[in-house]
Write a protein that holds these residues in place. Structure first.
Motif, PDB file in Angstrom:
ATOM      1  N   LYS A 107     -21.627  31.934  12.661  1.00  0.00           N
ATOM      2  CA  LYS A 107     -22.993  31.938  12.124  1.00  0.00           C
ATOM      3  C   LYS A 107     -23.929  31.070  12.959  1.00  0.00           C
ATOM      4  CE  LYS A 107     -22.839  33.207   7.413  1.00  0.00           C
ATOM      5  NZ  LYS A 107     -23.480  32.917   6.156  1.00  0.00           N
ATOM      6  N   LYS A 108     -23.402  29.960  13.470  1.00  0.00           N
ATOM      7  CA  LYS A 108     -24.226  29.015  14.226  1.00  0.00           C
ATOM      8  C   LYS A 108     -23.491  28.542  15.475  1.00  0.00           C
ATOM      9  CE  LYS A 108     -26.662  27.616  10.160  1.00  0.00           C
ATOM     10  NZ  LYS A 108     -27.919  27.008   9.962  1.00  0.00           N
ATOM     11  N   PRO A 109     -23.189  29.459  16.391  1.00  0.00           N
ATOM     12  CA  PRO A 109     -22.392  29.062  17.565  1.00  0.00           C
ATOM     13  C   PRO A 109     -23.072  28.006  18.440  1.00  0.00           C
ATOM     14  CG  PRO A 109     -23.279  31.273  17.851  1.00  0.00           C
ATOM     15  CD  PRO A 109     -23.564  30.866  16.436  1.00  0.00           C
ATOM     16  N   LYS A 110     -24.379  28.039  18.535  1.00  0.00           N
ATOM     17  CA  LYS A 110     -25.076  27.058  19.381  1.00  0.00           C
ATOM     18  C   LYS A 110     -24.865  25.639  18.871  1.00  0.00           C
ATOM     19  CE  LYS A 110     -28.509  30.157  21.250  1.00  0.00           C
ATOM     20  NZ  LYS A 110     -29.896  30.527  21.353  1.00  0.00           N
ATOM     21  N   MET A 111     -24.767  25.508  17.558  1.00  0.00           N
ATOM     22  CA  MET A 111     -24.543  24.193  16.962  1.00  0.00           C
ATOM     23  C   MET A 111     -23.209  23.619  17.465  1.00  0.00           C
ATOM     24  SD  MET A 111     -24.621  23.227  12.922  1.00  0.00           S
ATOM     25  CE  MET A 111     -23.043  23.915  12.434  1.00  0.00           C
TER      26      MET A 111
ATOM     27  N   LYS B 256     -29.140  20.156  16.064  1.00  0.00           N
ATOM     28  CA  LYS B 256     -30.233  19.689  16.914  1.00  0.00           C
ATOM     29  C   LYS B 256     -31.409  19.278  16.034  1.00  0.00           C
ATOM     30  CE  LYS B 256     -32.441  20.897  21.200  1.00  0.00           C
ATOM     31  NZ  LYS B 256     -32.545  21.875  22.255  1.00  0.00           N
ATOM     32  N   GLY B 257     -31.997  18.140  16.363  1.00  0.00           N
ATOM     33  CA  GLY B 257     -33.156  17.674  15.627  1.00  0.00           C
ATOM     34  C   GLY B 257     -32.819  16.759  14.460  1.00  0.00           C
ATOM     35  N   HIS B 258     -31.543  16.673  14.093  1.00  0.00           N
ATOM     36  CA  HIS B 258     -31.152  15.765  13.023  1.00  0.00           C
ATOM     37  C   HIS B 258     -30.902  14.373  13.574  1.00  0.00           C
ATOM     38  CE1 HIS B 258     -30.031  19.408  10.556  1.00  0.00           C
ATOM     39  NE2 HIS B 258     -30.817  18.708   9.759  1.00  0.00           N
ATOM     40  N   LYS B 259     -31.029  13.393  12.710  1.00  0.00           N
ATOM     41  CA  LYS B 259     -30.820  12.007  13.108  1.00  0.00           C
ATOM     42  C   LYS B 259     -29.322  11.746  13.303  1.00  0.00           C
ATOM     43  CE  LYS B 259     -31.645   7.330  11.555  1.00  0.00           C
ATOM     44  NZ  LYS B 259     -32.068   6.484  10.454  1.00  0.00           N
ATOM     45  N   PRO B 260     -28.933  11.183  14.454  1.00  0.00           N
ATOM     46  CA  PRO B 260     -27.517  10.864  14.655  1.00  0.00           C
ATOM     47  C   PRO B 260     -27.082   9.719  13.741  1.00  0.00           C
ATOM     48  CG  PRO B 260     -28.812  10.208  16.568  1.00  0.00           C
ATOM     49  CD  PRO B 260     -29.746  10.863  15.599  1.00  0.00           C
ATOM     50  N   MET B 261     -25.848   9.754  13.341  1.00  0.00           N
ATOM     51  CA  MET B 261     -25.292   8.708  12.480  1.00  0.00           C
ATOM     52  C   MET B 261     -24.026   8.180  13.149  1.00  0.00           C
ATOM     53  SD  MET B 261     -25.811  10.625   8.896  1.00  0.00           S
ATOM     54  CE  MET B 261     -26.961   9.811   7.820  1.00  0.00           C
TER      55      MET B 261
ATOM     56  N   ARG C 131     -23.054  22.716  21.325  1.00  0.00           N
ATOM     57  CA  ARG C 131     -23.672  21.430  21.674  1.00  0.00           C
ATOM     58  C   ARG C 131     -22.646  20.315  21.821  1.00  0.00           C
ATOM     59  NH1 ARG C 131     -28.123  19.071  20.656  1.00  0.00           N
ATOM     60  NH2 ARG C 131     -27.286  17.626  19.132  1.00  0.00           N
ATOM     61  N   ILE C 132     -21.531  20.424  21.085  1.00  0.00           N
ATOM     62  CA  ILE C 132     -20.577  19.310  21.102  1.00  0.00           C
ATOM     63  C   ILE C 132     -19.367  19.566  21.998  1.00  0.00           C
ATOM     64  CG2 ILE C 132     -21.316  18.509  18.832  1.00  0.00           C
ATOM     65  CD1 ILE C 132     -18.608  19.647  17.765  1.00  0.00           C
ATOM     66  N   VAL C 133     -19.344  20.702  22.678  1.00  0.00           N
ATOM     67  CA  VAL C 133     -18.272  20.934  23.649  1.00  0.00           C
ATOM     68  C   VAL C 133     -18.561  20.034  24.849  1.00  0.00           C
ATOM     69  CG1 VAL C 133     -17.155  22.613  25.170  1.00  0.00           C
ATOM     70  CG2 VAL C 133     -17.918  23.317  22.886  1.00  0.00           C
ATOM     71  N   PRO C 134     -17.598  19.182  25.222  1.00  0.00           N
ATOM     72  CA  PRO C 134     -17.847  18.282  26.356  1.00  0.00           C
ATOM     73  C   PRO C 134     -18.244  19.055  27.611  1.00  0.00           C
ATOM     74  CG  PRO C 134     -15.819  17.678  25.225  1.00  0.00           C
ATOM     75  CD  PRO C 134     -16.272  18.981  24.638  1.00  0.00           C
ATOM     76  N   PRO C 135     -19.136  18.494  28.417  1.00  0.00           N
ATOM     77  CA  PRO C 135     -19.666  19.202  29.587  1.00  0.00           C
ATOM     78  C   PRO C 135     -18.616  19.559  30.632  1.00  0.00           C
ATOM     79  CG  PRO C 135     -20.510  16.947  29.500  1.00  0.00           C
ATOM     80  CD  PRO C 135     -19.723  17.174  28.258  1.00  0.00           C
TER      81      PRO C 135
ATOM     82  N   ILE D 269     -19.418   9.396  21.332  1.00  0.00           N
ATOM     83  CA  ILE D 269     -19.857   8.622  22.504  1.00  0.00           C
ATOM     84  C   ILE D 269     -21.321   8.926  22.832  1.00  0.00           C
ATOM     85  CG2 ILE D 269     -19.593   8.399  25.018  1.00  0.00           C
ATOM     86  CD1 ILE D 269     -16.552   8.712  24.558  1.00  0.00           C
ATOM     87  N   GLN D 270     -21.683  10.204  22.773  1.00  0.00           N
ATOM     88  CA  GLN D 270     -23.048  10.617  23.086  1.00  0.00           C
ATOM     89  C   GLN D 270     -24.003  10.428  21.903  1.00  0.00           C
ATOM     90  OE1 GLN D 270     -24.145  11.601  26.165  1.00  0.00           O
ATOM     91  NE2 GLN D 270     -22.093  10.982  26.793  1.00  0.00           N
ATOM     92  N   ASN D 271     -23.436  10.054  20.744  1.00  0.00           N
ATOM     93  CA  ASN D 271     -24.230   9.881  19.522  1.00  0.00           C
ATOM     94  C   ASN D 271     -25.019  11.156  19.203  1.00  0.00           C
ATOM     95  OD1 ASN D 271     -25.028   8.404  17.301  1.00  0.00           O
ATOM     96  ND2 ASN D 271     -26.777   7.506  18.331  1.00  0.00           N
ATOM     97  N   LYS D 272     -24.306  12.293  19.261  1.00  0.00           N
ATOM     98  CA  LYS D 272     -24.926  13.605  19.063  1.00  0.00           C
ATOM     99  C   LYS D 272     -24.746  14.069  17.622  1.00  0.00           C
ATOM    100  CE  LYS D 272     -24.765  16.033  23.399  1.00  0.00           C
ATOM    101  NZ  LYS D 272     -25.427  17.273  23.588  1.00  0.00           N
ATOM    102  N   PRO D 273     -25.841  14.394  16.969  1.00  0.00           N
ATOM    103  CA  PRO D 273     -25.677  15.031  15.661  1.00  0.00           C
ATOM    104  C   PRO D 273     -25.217  16.475  15.867  1.00  0.00           C
ATOM    105  CG  PRO D 273     -27.993  14.937  16.235  1.00  0.00           C
ATOM    106  CD  PRO D 273     -27.224  14.225  17.330  1.00  0.00           C
ATOM    107  N   LEU D 274     -24.545  17.040  14.869  1.00  0.00           N
ATOM    108  CA  LEU D 274     -24.074  18.415  14.988  1.00  0.00           C
ATOM    109  C   LEU D 274     -25.255  19.375  15.107  1.00  0.00           C
ATOM    110  CD1 LEU D 274     -21.520  20.085  15.110  1.00  0.00           C
ATOM    111  CD2 LEU D 274     -21.571  20.265  12.635  1.00  0.00           C
TER     112      LEU D 274
END
Length: 120
Positions: A21-25, A91-96, A28-32, A84-89
């Motif tokens: 449903k949301k593959p882009k989400m 995009k646009g949400h505040k990281p926790m 985003r968290i797949v390591p580069p 490590i990257q402090n990435k929220p799942l």
């Protein structure tokens, strides 16, 4: 453990469906350093749905536990990268940061639990 296995299975199935449903989400968290991000998200989504279904219907739980153990080990780098990257799942949400690191740490008890399911 059957009830908890079914709850875990439902959670895994839901997470797997969300990969479609949301593959882009999830991409985003797949390591580069990993190639084929979309394919990895799709494959892990298929695995999560299959494992979840096996646990929910309580068929092939031993195999599902083994598959889940390997899946959790395979996706652990994404959770570490996210923390490590402090990435929220999303995009646009505040990281926790604290929650991200708790998620990393909780993955190990989940792996041990999956191993126990796979041993029965």
């Amino acid at each position: 453990m059957t009830f908890l296995s079914r709850v875990f299975g439902a959670f895994m199935g839901y997470a797997g469906i969300m990969h479609f449903k949301k593959p882009k989400m999830f991409m985003r968290i797949v390591p580069p350093f990993l190639p084929f991000k979309k394919m990895l998200v799709i494959v892990s989504g298929i695995a999560e749905v299959m494992i979840g279904l096996l646990l929910v219907i309580n068929k092939g739980s031993r195999m599902a536990g083994k598959m889940l153990t390997w899946l959790l080990l395979a996706v652990w780098p994404a959770n570490v990268y996210m923390a490590i990257q402090n990435k929220p799942l999303k995009k646009g949400h505040k990281p926790m940061p604290l929650l991200l690191w708790i998620r990393v740490l909780l993955q190990w008890p989940m792996i041990q639990w999956a191993r126990k399911i796979g041993e029965k």
